[in-house]
Motif scaffolding. Structure first.
Motif, PDB file in Angstrom:
ATOM      1  N   THR A 141      -8.179   3.033   9.196  1.00 50.29           N
ATOM      2  CA  THR A 141      -7.871   4.414   9.580  1.00 50.29           C
ATOM      3  C   THR A 141      -9.055   5.312   9.260  1.00 50.29           C
ATOM      4  OG1 THR A 141      -6.726   4.703   7.481  1.00 50.29           O
ATOM      5  CG2 THR A 141      -5.385   4.137   9.372  1.00 50.29           C
ATOM      6  N   ALA A 142      -9.052   5.930   8.083  1.00 48.65           N
ATOM      7  CA  ALA A 142     -10.047   6.952   7.778  1.00 48.65           C
ATOM      8  C   ALA A 142     -11.480   6.436   7.846  1.00 48.65           C
ATOM      9  CB  ALA A 142      -9.767   7.545   6.400  1.00 48.65           C
ATOM     10  N   SER A 143     -11.734   5.226   7.332  1.00 50.43           N
ATOM     11  CA  SER A 143     -13.116   4.751   7.277  1.00 50.43           C
ATOM     12  C   SER A 143     -13.594   4.187   8.611  1.00 50.43           C
ATOM     13  CB  SER A 143     -13.260   3.662   6.219  1.00 50.43           C
ATOM     14  OG  SER A 143     -12.746   4.100   5.001  1.00 50.43           O
TER      15      SER A 143
ATOM     16  N   PHE B 141       0.807  -1.213   0.000  1.00 49.76           N
ATOM     17  CA  PHE B 141       0.000   0.000   0.000  1.00 49.76           C
ATOM     18  C   PHE B 141       0.843   1.266   0.000  1.00 49.76           C
ATOM     19  CE2 PHE B 141       0.448   1.275   4.405  1.00 49.76           C
ATOM     20  CZ  PHE B 141       0.702   0.093   5.070  1.00 49.76           C
ATOM     21  N   LEU B 142       2.083   1.167   0.499  1.00 50.22           N
ATOM     22  CA  LEU B 142       2.913   2.370   0.537  1.00 50.22           C
ATOM     23  C   LEU B 142       3.371   2.789  -0.857  1.00 50.22           C
ATOM     24  CD1 LEU B 142       5.234   2.231   3.641  1.00 50.22           C
ATOM     25  CD2 LEU B 142       4.008   4.209   2.732  1.00 50.22           C
ATOM     26  N   ILE B 143       3.852   1.821  -1.642  1.00 49.11           N
ATOM     27  CA  ILE B 143       4.362   2.147  -2.977  1.00 49.11           C
ATOM     28  C   ILE B 143       3.245   2.683  -3.869  1.00 49.11           C
ATOM     29  CG2 ILE B 143       5.440   1.192  -5.046  1.00 49.11           C
ATOM     30  CD1 ILE B 143       6.976  -0.703  -3.230  1.00 49.11           C
ATOM     31  N   PRO B 144       2.083   1.984  -3.952  1.00 48.81           N
ATOM     32  CA  PRO B 144       1.009   2.534  -4.785  1.00 48.81           C
ATOM     33  C   PRO B 144       0.600   3.939  -4.340  1.00 48.81           C
ATOM     34  CG  PRO B 144       0.503   0.283  -4.182  1.00 48.81           C
ATOM     35  CD  PRO B 144       1.737   0.659  -3.427  1.00 48.81           C
TER      36      PRO B 144
ATOM     37  N   PHE C 196     -15.106  -4.685   8.243  1.00 47.88           N
ATOM     38  CA  PHE C 196     -14.985  -4.829   6.794  1.00 47.88           C
ATOM     39  C   PHE C 196     -13.518  -4.948   6.393  1.00 47.88           C
ATOM     40  CE2 PHE C 196     -15.087  -2.921   2.416  1.00 47.88           C
ATOM     41  CZ  PHE C 196     -15.605  -4.054   1.819  1.00 47.88           C
ATOM     42  N   GLY C 197     -12.653  -4.181   7.047  1.00 50.97           N
ATOM     43  CA  GLY C 197     -11.220  -4.291   6.793  1.00 50.97           C
ATOM     44  C   GLY C 197     -10.724  -5.694   7.096  1.00 50.97           C
ATOM     45  N   SER C 198     -11.235  -6.270   8.183  1.00 47.69           N
ATOM     46  CA  SER C 198     -10.842  -7.632   8.544  1.00 47.69           C
ATOM     47  C   SER C 198     -11.319  -8.617   7.491  1.00 47.69           C
ATOM     48  CB  SER C 198     -11.435  -8.018   9.898  1.00 47.69           C
ATOM     49  OG  SER C 198     -11.059  -7.096  10.878  1.00 47.69           O
TER      50      SER C 198
ATOM     51  N   VAL D 174      -7.663  -1.903   2.477  1.00 48.22           N
ATOM     52  CA  VAL D 174      -7.658  -2.491   3.816  1.00 48.22           C
ATOM     53  C   VAL D 174      -7.165  -1.462   4.828  1.00 48.22           C
ATOM     54  CG1 VAL D 174      -6.589  -4.228   5.296  1.00 48.22           C
ATOM     55  CG2 VAL D 174      -7.345  -4.857   3.009  1.00 48.22           C
ATOM     56  N   GLN D 175      -6.081  -0.780   4.474  1.00 45.28           N
ATOM     57  CA  GLN D 175      -5.525   0.215   5.391  1.00 45.28           C
ATOM     58  C   GLN D 175      -6.552   1.304   5.685  1.00 45.28           C
ATOM     59  OE1 GLN D 175      -3.217   3.190   3.913  1.00 45.28           O
ATOM     60  NE2 GLN D 175      -1.997   3.549   5.722  1.00 45.28           N
TER      61      GLN D 175
END
Lengths: 294, 347
Positions: A261-263, A238-241, A268-270, A256-257
């Motif tokens: 965090t924001a959402s 996720f960092l590179i994109p 749902f992330g799990s 997922v990240q």
């Protein structure tokens, strides 16, 4: 093909020593198994349990139990993101294969310089991954090194848009994960029985034929291992994109990240990350079997 | 008891004593503070430790979500945190905040009048306003014509040379302003309209980026960026040819506040720390060090002419009147907002 890669002693000696061995093996494996169970199994179980909970208003999870998070995965929006992520990971892996195999072959034939070249492959790991990604941003941006040099040479009049696009994301992924391809491929090439190559040559195979019909098949285990090692982290990146893609695309790692965090939608992330893990495991199952049997 | 055994005992007692002394050393007064990055200069922290004898354990975070994730368990070990104003109400509802006894804050009167009864906590029962800011446009003065409002970031004249923040609240807020709707518009129709509007902008912009865009505006890669006033000021300090515009359509305002966690057993020390931050001289050195806009009126009086040189942080009253305090996102529509944001990003 089997004996070429088999380690001596793999088969064990007699029955008696084998029982003694298995006792010893259990003894040695127990701490690692316990550690894995506690530090990997338990958190995974918690994540799995989260997937059936309801989101807390400001993060976290609350009652009641629900299947909704799994149902949301069927949404074409998220399926599309998952598909894109697989495509990006697959393309990155393919490029790593194309670049990594010749490089590994070259190093394995480099004689005394092998150590030096291997160190050069590993060298980037001495610097933080984040710093290296930022370094790419400095190279690729409009006032970066590449554009400045091209401009000074009079080759371009406008800076090339090198950063914040699909190509930059691929470049970052390939650059970061190429060593994970080179090292296992090198390991298999290194262990390859050279007499087989001589035999092939003696039997009239030209160098390219030797490469295609002997070297390549023999290095399959390394190629599989390398592909798995590159594909999986590319899928979750996720960092590179984000840094090189400028946040204009969304891959499943970022999705997922965002949920955590924001959402603030932990369930749902799990579910997303469990689904991702499941798909990867399903895909990898035949591959790992294959590479184990080779 | 034999001599030898006694001696052994003594040695053990001695060792225990040493361990005990060490533990006592660690037990001197301590306060755990979790704050935004670059929000108190290190020398101000040292000054507090020197003056109060309280040892500070200080750590930083980059977003409200990160802070919340760290303290949500109610057993985090932190005492003082600095939530943004729209997080105060949620944190109260979650039972995370301790009620503050403002009579213990001798320097409370230093707060500027507009921050002594803020809309998010009118009696200052739960938090004390600390620093504030706005979202606007940082741009290069060589950019012609200069942007004056959000709608300029929807024109193709800056194509590929500007960035927006990587945050649904900020992007949708600006989009709503270009549509003549309120920044805080939170109805379903607002959110959907904002997404459509943002989608129109996406092909024009260079990237969605947060604070890290600062270096690229300084270097000239990016000509204009949606950015927070504080971050913009840091960029302007590094490159005087940069300007900050408070968009003509209006903009979002935010304030970060000192609050004490309910789990804290050091309420007394925490109040002493907050009172220290309220001191005019202390607050003024924070503004000098971190280049932020303070809620402390007495500090502003102290800084006087210095601040007039910082129109980015301290705009005129009539400019500020266009600002809207960002609202706590409506819980029911959070999921729709996330989905629309994901749609925008994956489009």
């Amino acid at each position: 093909m089997q004996p070429a890669v088999k380690q001596p002693g793999d088969q064990g000696a007699g029955d008696a020593s084998q029982t003694a061995n298995s006792g010893l093996r259990t003894l040695f494996l127990t701490p690692t198994a316990a550690l894995l169970l506690a530090l990997l199994g338990a958190p995974l179980a918690i994540v799995l349990a989260y997937t059936f909970r309801t989101r807390g208003t400001y993060g976290g999870v609350t009652a009641p139990w629900t299947l909704e998070n799994w149902q949301r995965l069927a949404d074409s929006l998220y399926a599309g993101i998952l598909f894109n992520s697989f495509a990006v990971a697959a393309v990155s892996t393919a490029i790593c294969l194309l670049l990594g195999f010749p490089l590994a072959l070259f190093i394995s034939r480099a004689g005394r310089r092998r150590g030096l070249y291997l160190h050069l492959v590993i060298l980037p790991f001495w610097t933080s991954f984040l710093v290296r990604t930022y370094a790419w941003m400095f190279l690729l941006r409009d006032t970066g090194l590449i554009n400045t040099v091209l401009f000074k040479l009079g080759l371009i009049s406008q800076p090339l848009p090198l950063l914040y696009n699909y190509g930059a994301v691929l470049l970052g992924l390939v650059y970061t994960y190429l060593p994970f391809m080179v090292l296992p491929v090198y390991a298999t090439l290194e262990r390859m029985d050279r007499t087989l190559l001589e035999a092939a040559a003696d039997l009239g195979a030209r160098p390219l034929q030797v490469l295609w019909r002997v070297v390549l098949p023999l290095s399959k285990p390394g190629l599989w291992a390398g592909s798995i090692l590159v594909f999986i982290p590319c899928l979750g990146a996720f960092l590179i994109p984000d840094l090189l893609g400028g946040g204009k695309t969304i891959l499943v790692g970022t999705l997922v990240q965002n949920q955590f965090t924001a959402s603030r939608d932990w369930p749902f992330g799990s579910a997303l990350s469990m689904a991702l893990m499941g798909v990867v495991l399903l895909l990898m199952l035949p591959l790992t079997r294959k590479s184990a049997s080779l | 008891m034999s001599e030898a055994k006694k001696e052994k005992m003594n040695r053990r007692t001695l060792l225990l004593g040493v361990a005990g002394a060490a533990a006592c050393g660690g037990r001197r007064l301590r306060l755990n503070v979790l704050n935004w990055s670059v929000y108190i200069p290190p020398e101000v922290l040292r000054q507090f430790e020197r003056e109060s004898g309280i040892h500070l354990r200080y750590s930083v975070y980059e977003s409200n979500e990160e802070m919340l994730a760290r303290v949500m368990s109610g057993n985090s070990g932190w005492d003082v945190v600095f939530p943004t104003h729209y997080y105060v109400q949620p944190m109260r509802e979650m039972g995370l905040l301790a009620r503050l006894d403002t009579r213990r804050l001798k320097h409370l009167d230093n707060l500027e009048a507009s921050f002594s009864r803020p809309v998010w906590d009118s009696q200052l029962e739960w938090c004390i306003p600390y620093m504030w800011g706005a979202t606007g446009i940082l741009y290069n003065d060589r950019l012609a014509p200069a942007p004056t409002g959000w709608s300029d970031l929807w024109l193709d004249r800056y194509q590929g040379r500007f960035t927006m923040l990587d945050d649904p609240v900020e992007v949708f807020g600006a989009a709503l302003k270009t549509l003549g709707r309120p920044w805080n518009g939170q109805s379903e129709s607002d959110l959907r309209a904002a997404k459509v509007q943002a989608l129109r902008q996406k092909p024009l912009l260079r990237a969605y980026m947060n604070a890290e865009v600062r270096d690229q505006v300084v270097s000239g890669d990016v000509a204009a960026a949606q950015l927070w006033a504080t971050t913009a000021q840091q960029a302007i300090d590094a490159a005087p040819h940069l300007r900050f515009a408070y968009p003509k359509e209006g903009f979002g305002l935010y304030a970060d506040n000192a609050a004490v966690l309910r789990e804290s057993r050091r309420l007394d020390l925490a109040l002493r720390f907050i009172d220290f931050l309220l001191r005019a001289d202390v607050n003024a050195s924070i503004v000098r060090g971190c280049r932020t806009a303070t809620a402390n009126g007495a500090a502003r009086v102290l800084l006087g002419t210095e601040l007039n040189a910082l129109p980015t942080l301290y705009p005129a009253q009539e400019t500020l009147a266009r600002g809207e305090w960002m609202a706590t996102p409506t819980v029911g529509l959070q999921r729709l907002r996330d989905r629309l944001w994901t749609e925008l990003k994956s489009a």
